[in-house]
Design an enzyme around this catalytic site. Structure first.
Site, PDB file in Angstrom:
ATOM      1  N   ARG A  58      36.623   4.543  45.288  1.00  0.00           N
ATOM      2  CA  ARG A  58      37.537   5.004  44.226  1.00  0.00           C
ATOM      3  C   ARG A  58      36.768   5.320  42.949  1.00  0.00           C
ATOM      4  O   ARG A  58      37.231   6.096  42.118  1.00  0.00           O
ATOM      5  CB  ARG A  58      38.565   3.909  43.906  1.00  0.00           C
ATOM      6  CG  ARG A  58      39.564   3.604  45.015  1.00  0.00           C
ATOM      7  CD  ARG A  58      40.653   2.712  44.470  1.00  0.00           C
ATOM      8  NE  ARG A  58      41.422   2.014  45.492  1.00  0.00           N
ATOM      9  CZ  ARG A  58      42.497   2.502  46.096  1.00  0.00           C
ATOM     10  NH1 ARG A  58      42.933   3.689  45.800  1.00  0.00           N
ATOM     11  NH2 ARG A  58      43.149   1.780  46.999  1.00  0.00           N
ATOM     12  N   GLU A 106      50.093  11.233  40.344  1.00  0.00           N
ATOM     13  CA  GLU A 106      49.549  10.933  41.669  1.00  0.00           C
ATOM     14  C   GLU A 106      48.123  11.446  41.777  1.00  0.00           C
ATOM     15  O   GLU A 106      47.744  12.376  41.067  1.00  0.00           O
ATOM     16  CB  GLU A 106      50.394  11.646  42.753  1.00  0.00           C
ATOM     17  CG  GLU A 106      51.378  10.752  43.458  1.00  0.00           C
ATOM     18  CD  GLU A 106      50.725   9.714  44.362  1.00  0.00           C
ATOM     19  OE1 GLU A 106      49.590   9.299  44.093  1.00  0.00           O
ATOM     20  OE2 GLU A 106      51.382   9.310  45.330  1.00  0.00           O
ATOM     21  N   ASP A 107      47.354  10.848  42.688  1.00  0.00           N
ATOM     22  CA  ASP A 107      46.033  11.413  42.980  1.00  0.00           C
ATOM     23  C   ASP A 107      46.142  12.516  44.029  1.00  0.00           C
ATOM     24  O   ASP A 107      45.445  13.519  43.944  1.00  0.00           O
ATOM     25  CB  ASP A 107      45.045  10.315  43.415  1.00  0.00           C
ATOM     26  CG  ASP A 107      45.569   9.449  44.543  1.00  0.00           C
ATOM     27  OD1 ASP A 107      46.763   9.553  44.901  1.00  0.00           O
ATOM     28  OD2 ASP A 107      44.788   8.646  45.087  1.00  0.00           O
ATOM     29  N   PHE A 120      39.482  14.474  55.009  1.00  0.00           N
ATOM     30  CA  PHE A 120      39.677  13.159  54.394  1.00  0.00           C
ATOM     31  C   PHE A 120      38.734  13.049  53.195  1.00  0.00           C
ATOM     32  O   PHE A 120      37.517  13.057  53.344  1.00  0.00           O
ATOM     33  CB  PHE A 120      39.414  12.032  55.389  1.00  0.00           C
ATOM     34  CG  PHE A 120      39.796  10.692  54.825  1.00  0.00           C
ATOM     35  CD1 PHE A 120      41.132  10.365  54.663  1.00  0.00           C
ATOM     36  CD2 PHE A 120      38.833   9.789  54.417  1.00  0.00           C
ATOM     37  CE1 PHE A 120      41.493   9.141  54.097  1.00  0.00           C
ATOM     38  CE2 PHE A 120      39.180   8.567  53.861  1.00  0.00           C
ATOM     39  CZ  PHE A 120      40.521   8.249  53.702  1.00  0.00           C
ATOM     40  N   ASP A 164      49.933  14.365  50.230  1.00  0.00           N
ATOM     41  CA  ASP A 164      49.486  14.690  51.593  1.00  0.00           C
ATOM     42  C   ASP A 164      50.735  14.969  52.438  1.00  0.00           C
ATOM     43  O   ASP A 164      51.239  16.089  52.463  1.00  0.00           O
ATOM     44  CB  ASP A 164      48.652  13.517  52.124  1.00  0.00           C
ATOM     45  CG  ASP A 164      48.066  13.773  53.495  1.00  0.00           C
ATOM     46  OD1 ASP A 164      48.261  14.869  54.043  1.00  0.00           O
ATOM     47  OD2 ASP A 164      47.408  12.870  54.046  1.00  0.00           O
TER      48      ASP A 164
HETATM   49  C1  PRP Z   1      47.825   7.422  48.873  1.00  0.00           C
HETATM   50  C2  PRP Z   1      47.795   8.303  47.650  1.00  0.00           C
HETATM   51  C3  PRP Z   1      49.234   8.732  47.503  1.00  0.00           C
HETATM   52  C4  PRP Z   1      49.734   8.782  48.932  1.00  0.00           C
HETATM   53  C5  PRP Z   1      49.747  10.199  49.399  1.00  0.00           C
HETATM   54  O1  PRP Z   1      48.211   6.142  48.492  1.00  0.00           O
HETATM   55  O2  PRP Z   1      47.352   7.596  46.525  1.00  0.00           O
HETATM   56  O3  PRP Z   1      50.001   7.758  46.802  1.00  0.00           O
HETATM   57  O4  PRP Z   1      48.818   8.009  49.712  1.00  0.00           O
HETATM   58  O5  PRP Z   1      50.107  10.260  50.744  1.00  0.00           O
HETATM   59  P1  PRP Z   1      51.462  10.906  51.302  1.00  0.00           P
HETATM   60  O6  PRP Z   1      51.717  12.180  50.541  1.00  0.00           O
HETATM   61  O7  PRP Z   1      51.116  11.170  52.746  1.00  0.00           O
HETATM   62  O8  PRP Z   1      52.555   9.916  51.150  1.00  0.00           O
HETATM   63  P2  PRP Z   1      47.905   4.832  49.331  1.00  0.00           P
HETATM   64  O9  PRP Z   1      49.111   4.457  50.108  1.00  0.00           O
HETATM   65  O10 PRP Z   1      46.632   4.993  50.118  1.00  0.00           O
HETATM   66  O11 PRP Z   1      47.695   3.765  48.169  1.00  0.00           O
HETATM   67  P3  PRP Z   1      46.553   3.746  47.036  1.00  0.00           P
HETATM   68  O12 PRP Z   1      46.959   4.732  45.955  1.00  0.00           O
HETATM   69  O13 PRP Z   1      46.563   2.336  46.550  1.00  0.00           O
HETATM   70  O14 PRP Z   1      45.230   4.135  47.682  1.00  0.00           O
END
Ligand code: PRP
Length: 181
Positions: free
Chosen positions: A167, A101-102, A154, A105
């Site tokens: 990104r 994961e990146d 953010f 949150d």
């Molecule tokens: C973002 C991020 C994680 C997730 C974290 O994904 O990449 O997957 O949200 O948030 P959380 O812990 O509150 O669930 P996003 O839905 O924006 O998709 P993306 O990776 O395509 O940007």
């Protein structure tokens, strides 16, 4: 892009260094799991830059696959509406799985994905995340490997987006508030 950045929080050099350390730790932790190759699962799209960096330092037989999971739906707030947009091609039954994961949150994305892979019979499911934002947490979920713990700001870059942009920044930065006001 730099005009929209308030502050660089984590530099590219720091990310590369941390990815090497994490890769070495993962290599040590999984080296006894030799029955089948490790399955490394990237969550699209945000994990891609970190996953490519991390993989270079994991010295194990492994396969990669991807899931596309979305919870933000374009804004700056994660929602609890976690949608699986693309599922794995690989069966996880009996496999040791490492999710990349990146950012963690609220934890809702990972909670859903980890639960899903466990229910499919994975031998183990671990998580490696570049970033952890503990103040955002809404469910009990911690990554097993965390690169950097960050404040409740953010952030964009290194895979993280605002409205699909930023990104490709090679660092993690705080976005100026007027960009998304
Ligand atoms: C973002 C991020 C994680 C997730 C974290 O994904 O990449 O997957 O949200 O948030 P959380 O812990 O509150 O669930 P996003 O839905 O924006 O998709 P993306 O990776 O395509 O940007």
């Amino acid at each position: 892009m730099m005009r929209d950045i308030e502050k660089v929080l984590i530099t590219h050099e720091e990310i590369v260094q941390k990815s090497q350390e994490m890769g070495q730790q993962i290599t040590g932790d999984f080296k006894m799991c030799t029955d089948q190759p490790l399955l490394v699962v990237g969550l699209l799209k945000g994990s891609v830059p970190f996953m490519s960096e991390l993989l270079k330092s994991i010295d194990l037989m492994l396969e990669i696959d991807f899931m596309d999971v979305s919870s933000y739906h374009g804004g700056t707030q994660s929602t609890n509406d976690v949608r699986i947009l693309r599922d794995l091609e690989t069966s996880v039954t009996g496999r040791h799985v490492l999710i990349i994961e990146d950012i963690v949150d609220t934890g809702q994305t990972l909670k859903k994905v980890v639960g899903m892979l466990e229910s499919r019979g994975a031998a183990s499911v671990k998580v490696a995340s570049l970033l952890d934002k503990p103040e955002g947490r809404k469910v009990v979920l911690d990554a097993d490997y965390v690169g950097f713990t960050i404040p409740n700001e953010f952030v964009v870059g290194y895979g993280l987006d605002y409205n699909e942009l930023y990104r490709n920044l090679p660092f993690i930065g705080i976005l100026k508030a007027d960009v998304y006001a």
